[in-house]
Structure formats: C-alpha cells, structure tokens
Design a protein around this motif. Structure first.
Motif, mmCIF file in Angstrom:
data_model
loop_
_atom_site.group_PDB
_atom_site.id
_atom_site.type_symbol
_atom_site.label_atom_id
_atom_site.label_comp_id
_atom_site.label_asym_id
_atom_site.label_seq_id
_atom_site.Cartn_x
_atom_site.Cartn_y
_atom_site.Cartn_z
ATOM 1 N N GLN A 25 92.305 -4.060 -49.264
ATOM 2 C CA GLN A 25 92.709 -2.653 -49.160
ATOM 3 C C GLN A 25 92.924 -2.238 -47.704
ATOM 4 N N VAL A 26 92.059 -2.709 -46.817
ATOM 5 C CA VAL A 26 92.207 -2.396 -45.393
ATOM 6 C C VAL A 26 93.533 -2.939 -44.882
ATOM 7 N N PHE A 27 93.804 -4.218 -45.168
ATOM 8 C CA PHE A 27 95.046 -4.830 -44.693
ATOM 9 C C PHE A 27 96.273 -4.169 -45.304
ATOM 10 N N ILE A 28 96.253 -3.937 -46.598
ATOM 11 C CA ILE A 28 97.417 -3.338 -47.258
ATOM 12 C C ILE A 28 97.724 -1.965 -46.667
ATOM 13 N N ASN A 29 96.699 -1.149 -46.443
ATOM 14 C CA ASN A 29 96.948 0.181 -45.903
ATOM 15 C C ASN A 29 97.511 0.118 -44.489
ATOM 16 N N LEU A 30 96.923 -0.712 -43.639
ATOM 17 C CA LEU A 30 97.420 -0.793 -42.259
ATOM 18 C C LEU A 30 98.825 -1.373 -42.197
ATOM 19 N N ILE A 31 99.106 -2.368 -43.015
ATOM 20 C CA ILE A 31 100.443 -2.981 -43.019
ATOM 21 C C ILE A 31 101.476 -2.019 -43.612
ATOM 22 N N VAL A 63 93.536 -7.333 -35.385
ATOM 23 C CA VAL A 63 94.473 -6.400 -34.759
ATOM 24 C C VAL A 63 95.754 -6.355 -35.592
ATOM 25 N N VAL A 64 96.164 -5.140 -35.956
ATOM 26 C CA VAL A 64 97.449 -4.919 -36.621
ATOM 27 C C VAL A 64 98.261 -4.049 -35.682
ATOM 28 N N LEU A 106 82.219 -3.081 -44.304
ATOM 29 C CA LEU A 106 82.326 -4.228 -43.406
ATOM 30 C C LEU A 106 81.381 -4.100 -42.210
ATOM 31 N N LEU A 107 80.694 -2.961 -42.127
ATOM 32 C CA LEU A 107 79.751 -2.689 -41.031
ATOM 33 C C LEU A 107 80.416 -2.868 -39.665
ATOM 34 N N GLY A 108 81.634 -2.368 -39.571
ATOM 35 C CA GLY A 108 82.401 -2.510 -38.335
ATOM 36 C C GLY A 108 82.864 -1.182 -37.790
ATOM 37 N N LYS A 109 83.811 -1.265 -36.891
ATOM 38 C CA LYS A 109 84.414 -0.049 -36.342
ATOM 39 C C LYS A 109 85.912 -0.287 -36.197
ATOM 40 N N ILE A 110 86.654 0.809 -36.188
ATOM 41 C CA ILE A 110 88.105 0.744 -36.073
ATOM 42 C C ILE A 110 88.548 1.649 -34.933
ATOM 43 N N LYS A 111 89.475 1.141 -34.144
ATOM 44 C CA LYS A 111 90.035 1.918 -33.032
ATOM 45 C C LYS A 111 91.547 1.912 -33.157
ATOM 46 N N VAL A 112 92.161 2.948 -32.620
ATOM 47 C CA VAL A 112 93.612 3.041 -32.654
ATOM 48 C C VAL A 112 94.120 3.393 -31.265
ATOM 49 N N ARG A 113 95.252 2.812 -30.938
ATOM 50 C CA ARG A 113 95.951 3.124 -29.689
ATOM 51 C C ARG A 113 97.425 3.219 -30.049
ATOM 52 N N GLU A 121 98.644 0.300 -32.427
ATOM 53 C CA GLU A 121 97.744 -0.840 -32.592
ATOM 54 C C GLU A 121 96.436 -0.347 -33.212
ATOM 55 N N PHE A 122 96.065 -0.946 -34.328
ATOM 56 C CA PHE A 122 94.754 -0.718 -34.925
ATOM 57 C C PHE A 122 93.923 -1.964 -34.673
ATOM 58 N N LYS A 123 92.721 -1.750 -34.186
ATOM 59 C CA LYS A 123 91.818 -2.847 -33.844
ATOM 60 C C LYS A 123 90.528 -2.642 -34.632
ATOM 61 N N ILE A 124 90.155 -3.663 -35.399
ATOM 62 C CA ILE A 124 88.950 -3.614 -36.215
ATOM 63 C C ILE A 124 87.965 -4.625 -35.658
ATOM 64 N N TYR A 125 86.729 -4.171 -35.432
ATOM 65 C CA TYR A 125 85.651 -5.034 -34.952
ATOM 66 C C TYR A 125 84.630 -5.171 -36.072
ATOM 67 N N ILE A 126 84.344 -6.402 -36.457
ATOM 68 C CA ILE A 126 83.355 -6.666 -37.503
ATOM 69 C C ILE A 126 82.276 -7.575 -36.930
#
Length: 126
Positions: A25-31, A63-64, A106-113, A121-126
C-alpha cells in the motif's frame, strides 16, 4: 504514459518484518502519486520515477523520486493531513494513510522534499 521507472537496490538481502499488504500500500500510493504528478508538470523529454532501497546506519532507506510537477511549499506541511488534496477526484487520505502505515506498522518515518517544476522525493526510514 511514457514514464520510465528505474528500480535500484544496493544491498542483496533486505528484510522487512511487516505485512506485505501494508508495504505494498505504501509503494502503490507513492508511485501512483508520482505518476499523477506528471499531469501538471512542464513538458519533459523524459518522465522518470526512481525507486531505490539502501541500507544506511542500520536502517533501511526507501526513496521514491519523480521529476514531475513538484509540490508547492505552502502545501508541504499539509500533504499528510486528512482530507487535504489538490486532485479533482482525490479524497485526501492517501498520503495520510501512507504516513500512518510507515509510522505505526513499519515503525519508521517518512520525509518529503519537493521543488516546483523539478520534482518530489519521498524518503522512508525503517
């Protein structure tokens, strides 16, 4: 839609202990959002979406990146808020849901630039 998708992984074995459906779901939404970003982008010779998976300081970094329209600065703080959308048919829940999945499941964080006319650019840290 004449969009090239480039996928790169610089490590051999990356394991994420999470629901496959939720990661999907994360990948599909970002793509999907990256694809939609080309609708209002300046005409480009090449439309690119790149997806990379790396390991950095003990974390998995996904990173997407796209070279689409970009997100206006005034909207960057609102894109993860429920019901915020700039799409004619959008409900404003996709990125909010993505952030929840990344943080809660996923116990992570997401950043956008992002930069208008350059891309996002969306960057996900897990």
């Amino acid at each position: 839609k004449n969009i090239s998708v480039i996928v790169a992984q610089d490590t051999q074995n990356i394991l994420i202990f999470a629901s496959k459906v939720k990661v999907y779901q994360v990948f599909i939404n970002l793509i999907t959002n990256a694809i939609d970003s080309f609708e209002h982008a300046p005409e480009r010779e090449k439309k690119n979406i790149s997806i990379s998976v790396t390991s950095e300081s003990g974390q998995i970094v996904i990173v997407v990146n796209d070279n689409g329209a970009g997100i206006p600065k005034e909207n960057l703080n609102r894109i993860f808020v429920r019901s915020f959308t700039t799409k004619k048919t959008g409900l404003g829940i996709g990125l909010m849901h993505t952030k929840q999945l990344v943080q809660r499941d996923l116990l992570g964080k997401i950043k956008v630039r992002s930069e208008i006319g350059v891309g996002t650019e969306f960057k996900i840290y897990i």
